[in-house]
Motif scaffolding. Sequence first.
Motif, PDB file in Angstrom:
ATOM      1  N   ALA A  76      12.360  26.763  14.031  1.00 40.52           N
ATOM      2  CA  ALA A  76      13.650  26.103  14.250  1.00 40.52           C
ATOM      3  C   ALA A  76      14.768  27.072  13.859  1.00 40.52           C
ATOM      4  CB  ALA A  76      13.751  24.828  13.421  1.00 40.52           C
TER       5      ALA A  76
ATOM      6  N   GLY B 238      16.212  29.532  15.446  1.00 43.72           N
ATOM      7  CA  GLY B 238      17.225  29.723  16.487  1.00 43.72           C
ATOM      8  C   GLY B 238      18.241  28.595  16.467  1.00 43.72           C
ATOM      9  N   LYS B 239      17.744  27.361  16.436  1.00 41.77           N
ATOM     10  CA  LYS B 239      18.645  26.204  16.415  1.00 41.77           C
ATOM     11  C   LYS B 239      19.466  26.195  15.129  1.00 41.77           C
ATOM     12  CE  LYS B 239      15.927  23.166  19.363  1.00 41.77           C
ATOM     13  NZ  LYS B 239      14.805  24.147  19.524  1.00 41.77           N
ATOM     14  N   PHE B 240      18.828  26.554  14.032  1.00 46.60           N
ATOM     15  CA  PHE B 240      19.524  26.563  12.738  1.00 46.60           C
ATOM     16  C   PHE B 240      20.668  27.583  12.768  1.00 46.60           C
ATOM     17  CE2 PHE B 240      20.187  27.263   8.227  1.00 46.60           C
ATOM     18  CZ  PHE B 240      20.048  25.988   7.708  1.00 46.60           C
TER      19      PHE B 240
ATOM     20  N   ALA C 127      22.142  28.688  15.474  1.00 50.67           N
ATOM     21  CA  ALA C 127      23.114  28.266  16.475  1.00 50.67           C
ATOM     22  C   ALA C 127      24.019  27.147  15.975  1.00 50.67           C
ATOM     23  CB  ALA C 127      22.381  27.817  17.749  1.00 50.67           C
ATOM     24  N   PHE C 128      23.455  26.197  15.230  1.00 53.57           N
ATOM     25  CA  PHE C 128      24.230  25.001  14.897  1.00 53.57           C
ATOM     26  C   PHE C 128      24.632  24.886  13.422  1.00 53.57           C
ATOM     27  CE2 PHE C 128      21.531  23.906  18.622  1.00 53.57           C
ATOM     28  CZ  PHE C 128      22.568  23.946  19.554  1.00 53.57           C
TER      29      PHE C 128
ATOM     30  N   LYS D  41      23.890  20.980   7.242  1.00 50.01           N
ATOM     31  CA  LYS D  41      24.692  21.123   8.461  1.00 50.01           C
ATOM     32  C   LYS D  41      26.090  20.532   8.247  1.00 50.01           C
ATOM     33  CE  LYS D  41      24.579  20.149  13.397  1.00 50.01           C
ATOM     34  NZ  LYS D  41      23.892  19.512  14.494  1.00 50.01           N
TER      35      LYS D  41
END
Length: 317
Positions: free
Chosen positions: A245, A247-249, A251-252, A306
């Motif tokens: 995860a 990449g998502k971490f 990115a966001f 986040k």
Amino acid sequence: MLDNHTKIAQWVEQFRPYAKEGNCASYIPALAEKNPNQLAIAVIGPDGSEMRAGDTTERFTLQSVSKIVTFILACMDKGLPYVLERVDVEPTGDTFNSIVRLESHQPGKPFNPMINAGAITVSSMLSGDSPQEKIDNLLRFLEKMIGKKVSVNEEVFQSEWHTANRNRALAYYLMASGYLDCPVEEALEVYLKQCAIEIDVSDMAMIGLIIANDGYHPLLKTQLFPKQVAKLTKALMVTCGMYNASGKFAAFIGLPAKSGVSGAILAAVPSHAGLESPFPTGCGIGIYGPAIDTIGNSVAGVHLLKYIATEWNMNIF
Ligand code: DON
């Protein structure tokens, strides 16, 4: 207007219910018994100021968060070229305990030190003539960073030792291709003991702070490890720290971070000019929420991080 201490306490309560979307790691029997609804956070700034909220007295095991500490120590013990000859710095997109690339990519060099294969190789490299000596060196290094004694939770270690079939398989593959510096059972003992070291969220925040400061301990005013090693560690945290995860971490959320199946997340926040943050000169963050998703990351913990990273403008990108 609410002060930051009150805000952070409210955010913990706001995101605690997300724990229901995850489960405590069941493949490690001692972790399966943890209370899934717990959530805690500590944030420490370079002047030692700390904000804490939630179940902050809870102690838990480092699990995969230990991989960043052993990587740093191996680089100090053996030097960067030696370490990088034996473990690469490429993300995989595979699960953390995957074996597939050790066979499909000859010569079987592990892709990075944040997945189990690479971490077992790194553990085998630590200085010391026995697993106990290697672990004692690691404990001493951790104690220097967090300023207090730490130890291995024997119950968690035993419970993993007896169920570590995948890790044993990885270690035998690594041995067969020449990527272990000590016998399989010794490398496994070091690796599983490092995973079972017990800490709390403040300890993790302190480690995150030192990494954020490029290896400089702002309270002790000492360079604990080389800047180059700290920078490489942060790059590995961004690209591989949250497993598949990551990449998502990035990115966001956009922070160098490392998770463990105990529900631990450690983040290193660099100095930022953003006025929104109560920590404009950077900070370390430690989070604990034992209910994890199928990838291995704390569900409530990731939501909380986040939110904070957005509110306090911490995204490094
Ligand atoms: O080797 C294992 O499976 C565990 N001791 C640690 C793995 C871990 O924390 C992966 N995390 N997300």
